[in-house]
Design an enzyme around this catalytic site. Structure first.
Site, PDB file in Angstrom:
ATOM      1  N   GLU A  61      55.382  50.879  59.443  1.00  9.40           N
ATOM      2  CA  GLU A  61      56.408  51.177  60.453  1.00  9.40           C
ATOM      3  C   GLU A  61      56.173  52.554  61.070  1.00  9.40           C
ATOM      4  OE1 GLU A  61      60.467  49.245  59.568  1.00  9.40           O
ATOM      5  OE2 GLU A  61      59.656  49.722  57.600  1.00  9.40           O
ATOM      6  N   GLY A  77      57.307  50.696  55.164  1.00 12.38           N
ATOM      7  CA  GLY A  77      57.616  51.895  55.951  1.00 12.38           C
ATOM      8  C   GLY A  77      56.381  52.645  56.420  1.00 12.38           C
ATOM      9  N   ALA A 111      58.154  52.828  51.934  1.00 15.42           N
ATOM     10  CA  ALA A 111      59.245  53.677  51.456  1.00 15.42           C
ATOM     11  C   ALA A 111      59.149  53.731  49.940  1.00 15.42           C
ATOM     12  CB  ALA A 111      60.581  53.081  51.881  1.00 15.42           C
ATOM     13  N   GLU A 117      58.263  43.803  52.813  1.00 13.96           N
ATOM     14  CA  GLU A 117      59.638  44.024  52.352  1.00 13.96           C
ATOM     15  C   GLU A 117      60.287  42.762  51.770  1.00 13.96           C
ATOM     16  OE1 GLU A 117      58.354  45.489  55.034  1.00 13.96           O
ATOM     17  OE2 GLU A 117      59.211  47.490  55.324  1.00 13.96           O
TER      18      GLU A 117
HETATM   19  N1  CO8 Z   1      57.015  53.516  46.351  1.00 15.48           N
HETATM   20  C1  CO8 Z   1      56.928  54.249  45.242  1.00 15.48           C
HETATM   21  N2  CO8 Z   1      55.789  54.349  44.500  1.00 15.48           N
HETATM   22  C2  CO8 Z   1      54.733  53.640  44.913  1.00 15.48           C
HETATM   23  C3  CO8 Z   1      54.758  52.842  46.069  1.00 15.48           C
HETATM   24  C4  CO8 Z   1      55.971  52.805  46.821  1.00 15.48           C
HETATM   25  N3  CO8 Z   1      56.094  52.104  47.965  1.00 15.48           N
HETATM   26  N4  CO8 Z   1      53.562  52.242  46.209  1.00 15.48           N
HETATM   27  C5  CO8 Z   1      52.806  52.668  45.183  1.00 15.48           C
HETATM   28  N5  CO8 Z   1      53.501  53.511  44.396  1.00 15.48           N
HETATM   29  C6  CO8 Z   1      53.048  54.175  43.182  1.00 15.48           C
HETATM   30  C7  CO8 Z   1      52.956  53.202  42.012  1.00 15.48           C
HETATM   31  O1  CO8 Z   1      54.234  53.026  41.406  1.00 15.48           O
HETATM   32  C8  CO8 Z   1      51.964  53.914  41.121  1.00 15.48           C
HETATM   33  O2  CO8 Z   1      52.645  54.950  40.454  1.00 15.48           O
HETATM   34  P1  CO8 Z   1      52.347  55.216  38.853  1.00 15.48           P
HETATM   35  O3  CO8 Z   1      50.894  55.599  38.816  1.00 15.48           O
HETATM   36  O4  CO8 Z   1      53.258  56.334  38.532  1.00 15.48           O
HETATM   37  O5  CO8 Z   1      52.637  53.931  38.171  1.00 15.48           O
HETATM   38  C9  CO8 Z   1      51.020  54.579  42.106  1.00 15.48           C
HETATM   39  O6  CO8 Z   1      51.716  54.655  43.351  1.00 15.48           O
HETATM   40  C10 CO8 Z   1      49.745  53.786  42.318  1.00 15.48           C
HETATM   41  O7  CO8 Z   1      50.110  52.462  42.709  1.00 15.48           O
HETATM   42  P2  CO8 Z   1      49.597  51.152  41.923  1.00 15.48           P
HETATM   43  O8  CO8 Z   1      49.292  51.477  40.502  1.00 15.48           O
HETATM   44  O9  CO8 Z   1      50.584  50.064  42.176  1.00 15.48           O
HETATM   45  O10 CO8 Z   1      48.245  50.890  42.689  1.00 15.48           O
HETATM   46  P3  CO8 Z   1      47.518  49.481  42.877  1.00 15.48           P
HETATM   47  O11 CO8 Z   1      46.166  49.798  43.408  1.00 15.48           O
HETATM   48  O12 CO8 Z   1      47.590  48.656  41.643  1.00 15.48           O
HETATM   49  O13 CO8 Z   1      48.364  48.724  44.012  1.00 15.48           O
HETATM   50  C11 CO8 Z   1      49.592  48.562  46.070  1.00 15.48           C
HETATM   51  C12 CO8 Z   1      48.452  49.277  45.288  1.00 15.48           C
HETATM   52  C13 CO8 Z   1      49.193  47.109  46.314  1.00 15.48           C
HETATM   53  C14 CO8 Z   1      49.735  49.282  47.410  1.00 15.48           C
HETATM   54  C15 CO8 Z   1      50.890  48.624  45.233  1.00 15.48           C
HETATM   55  O14 CO8 Z   1      51.106  49.981  44.852  1.00 15.48           O
HETATM   56  C16 CO8 Z   1      52.108  48.160  45.969  1.00 15.48           C
HETATM   57  O15 CO8 Z   1      52.304  46.965  46.133  1.00 15.48           O
HETATM   58  N6  CO8 Z   1      52.971  49.098  46.427  1.00 15.48           N
HETATM   59  C17 CO8 Z   1      54.213  48.775  47.063  1.00 15.48           C
HETATM   60  C18 CO8 Z   1      53.995  48.291  48.490  1.00 15.48           C
HETATM   61  C19 CO8 Z   1      55.289  47.872  49.133  1.00 15.48           C
HETATM   62  O16 CO8 Z   1      55.924  46.924  48.746  1.00 15.48           O
HETATM   63  N7  CO8 Z   1      55.717  48.646  50.147  1.00 15.48           N
HETATM   64  C20 CO8 Z   1      56.949  48.376  50.862  1.00 15.48           C
HETATM   65  C21 CO8 Z   1      58.038  49.200  50.263  1.00 15.48           C
HETATM   66  S1  CO8 Z   1      59.636  48.839  50.949  1.00 15.48           S
HETATM   67  C22 CO8 Z   1      59.646  49.646  52.416  1.00 15.48           C
HETATM   68  O17 CO8 Z   1      58.699  50.281  52.787  1.00 15.48           O
HETATM   69  C23 CO8 Z   1      60.915  49.535  53.194  1.00 15.48           C
HETATM   70  C24 CO8 Z   1      60.872  50.411  54.432  1.00 15.48           C
HETATM   71  C25 CO8 Z   1      62.258  50.457  55.060  1.00 15.48           C
HETATM   72  C26 CO8 Z   1      63.210  51.307  54.256  1.00 15.48           C
HETATM   73  C27 CO8 Z   1      64.522  51.462  54.913  1.00 15.48           C
HETATM   74  C28 CO8 Z   1      65.366  52.572  54.310  1.00 15.48           C
HETATM   75  C29 CO8 Z   1      66.262  52.201  53.188  1.00 15.48           C
END
Ligand code: CO8
Length: 262
Positions: free
Chosen positions: A116, A113, A68, A136
């Site tokens: 999921e 997500g 998400a 999460e």
């Molecule tokens: N949301 C928003 N932006 C994201 C997300 C995300 N989940 N993941 C990556 N991005 C963005 C980064 O912010 C970055 O943007 P920018 O270039 O503008 O800074 C771009 O994508 C590239 O990402 P990274 O620079 O971080 O790339 P890396 O190669 O360094 O890392 C990762 C890749 C490991 C995948 C890293 O991006 C990461 O850890 N992402 C988050 C993963 C995560 O924690 N996902 C779970 C999110 S919570 C969730 O999904 C809850 C679901 C249930 C919701 C219920 C409703 C309320």
């Protein structure tokens, strides 16, 4: 067929629809617009007569879907978060209830997500080296798009607790070992393999495929006896179809069945 910027739909000559979540700059993170448009696209494709199966993919080679949208989540009130949880659950519920097979083609990161969403698909094919998990808890959250329920059902509560409580990421081989993904292939073979699997299923009796999908899904919500009762009802109903007569006759005639979906 509507084709938005966020959700790309490409239907091939055999009726296999590749549905691509297209926010590569944010690693295809799911926000309210993506969820709404994905839901819309799946409903349209389910109704489209020529479409036989759906393959869900993420744009770019870095991520299937990285979860998400954390930026959107960070400012939500409890009621907004609850509403978005419901919106995601509703979208993924539509995918799971789709009467046509839905296959996730996972490359790169499938996190939170994003995983999921893949768990709501009927089958999952993953590229070697892809990374999956429900991180999460590392954000102080829990899965909110059905993951706490679906991962337990797909891989068992032990795996679900390990993945959800640790927040660790797992590679495709481990995901395959514990039953989270069905097949692991090379990155180059990912989309062709997912489409080939979709075509194999699409070549089977369409009414039987639809019926099996429904009985499996509904059966997961009831006990064994009620599930078997639904199975027997569906089994009986199949005998009213032309496809069933054609399938059994084709076997006896030693030829390939020509299913019409009737
Ligand atoms: N949301 C928003 N932006 C994201 C997300 C995300 N989940 N993941 C990556 N991005 C963005 C980064 O912010 C970055 O943007 P920018 O270039 O503008 O800074 C771009 O994508 C590239 O990402 P990274 O620079 O971080 O790339 P890396 O190669 O360094 O890392 C990762 C890749 C490991 C995948 C890293 O991006 C990461 O850890 N992402 C988050 C993963 C995560 O924690 N996902 C779970 C999110 S919570 C969730 O999904 C809850 C679901 C249930 C919701 C219920 C409703 C309320």
């Amino acid at each position: 067929m509507s084709n938005s910027e966020l959700i790309l739909v490409d239907v091939d000559a055999d009726g296999i629809a590749v549905v691509t979540v297209n926010r590569p700059k944010a690693l295809n993170a799911l926000n309210a617009d993506v969820l709404a448009e994905l839901r819309e696209a799946v409903i349209e494709l389910a109704l489209e007569e020529d479409v036989r199966a759906l393959v869900i993919a993420g744009a770019g080679d870095k991520a299937f879907i990285a979860g998400a949208d954390i930026a959107a989540l960070s400012n939500m009130t409890p009621s907004e978060a609850r509403e978005m949880s419901h919106d995601g659950q509703d979208c993924f519920g539509v995918m799971e209830a789709c009467p046509k097979p839905v296959i996730a083609a996972i490359q790169g990161f499938a996190l939170g997500g994003g995983l999921e969403l893949a768990l709501a698909c009927h089958l999952r094919v993953a590229a070697e080296g892809s990374k999956m998990g429900l991180p999460e808890v590392t954000l102080g959250l829990i899965p909110g798009f059905g993951g706490t329920q679906r991962l337990s059902r797909i891989a068992g509560p032990g795996v679900a607790r390990e993945w959800i409580l640790s927040g660790e990421l797992f590679d495709a081989a481990e995901a395959h070992r514990v039953g989270v993904v069905n097949r692991v292939v090379s990155a180059e073979e990912l989309l062709p393999s997912a489409v080939a699997l979709a075509k194999t299923i699409a070549s089977r009796g369409p009414v039987a495929v639809r019926s099996a999908l429904e009985v499996i899904r509904m059966g997961l919500e009831v006990g064994q006896s009620a599930g078997e009762s639904m199975e027997a009802d569906a089994f009986g109903l199949i005998f009213a179809t032309e496809d069933m007569r054609e399938g059994t006759k084709a076997f006896l005639d030693k030829r390939k069945a020509d299913f019409q979906g009737l």
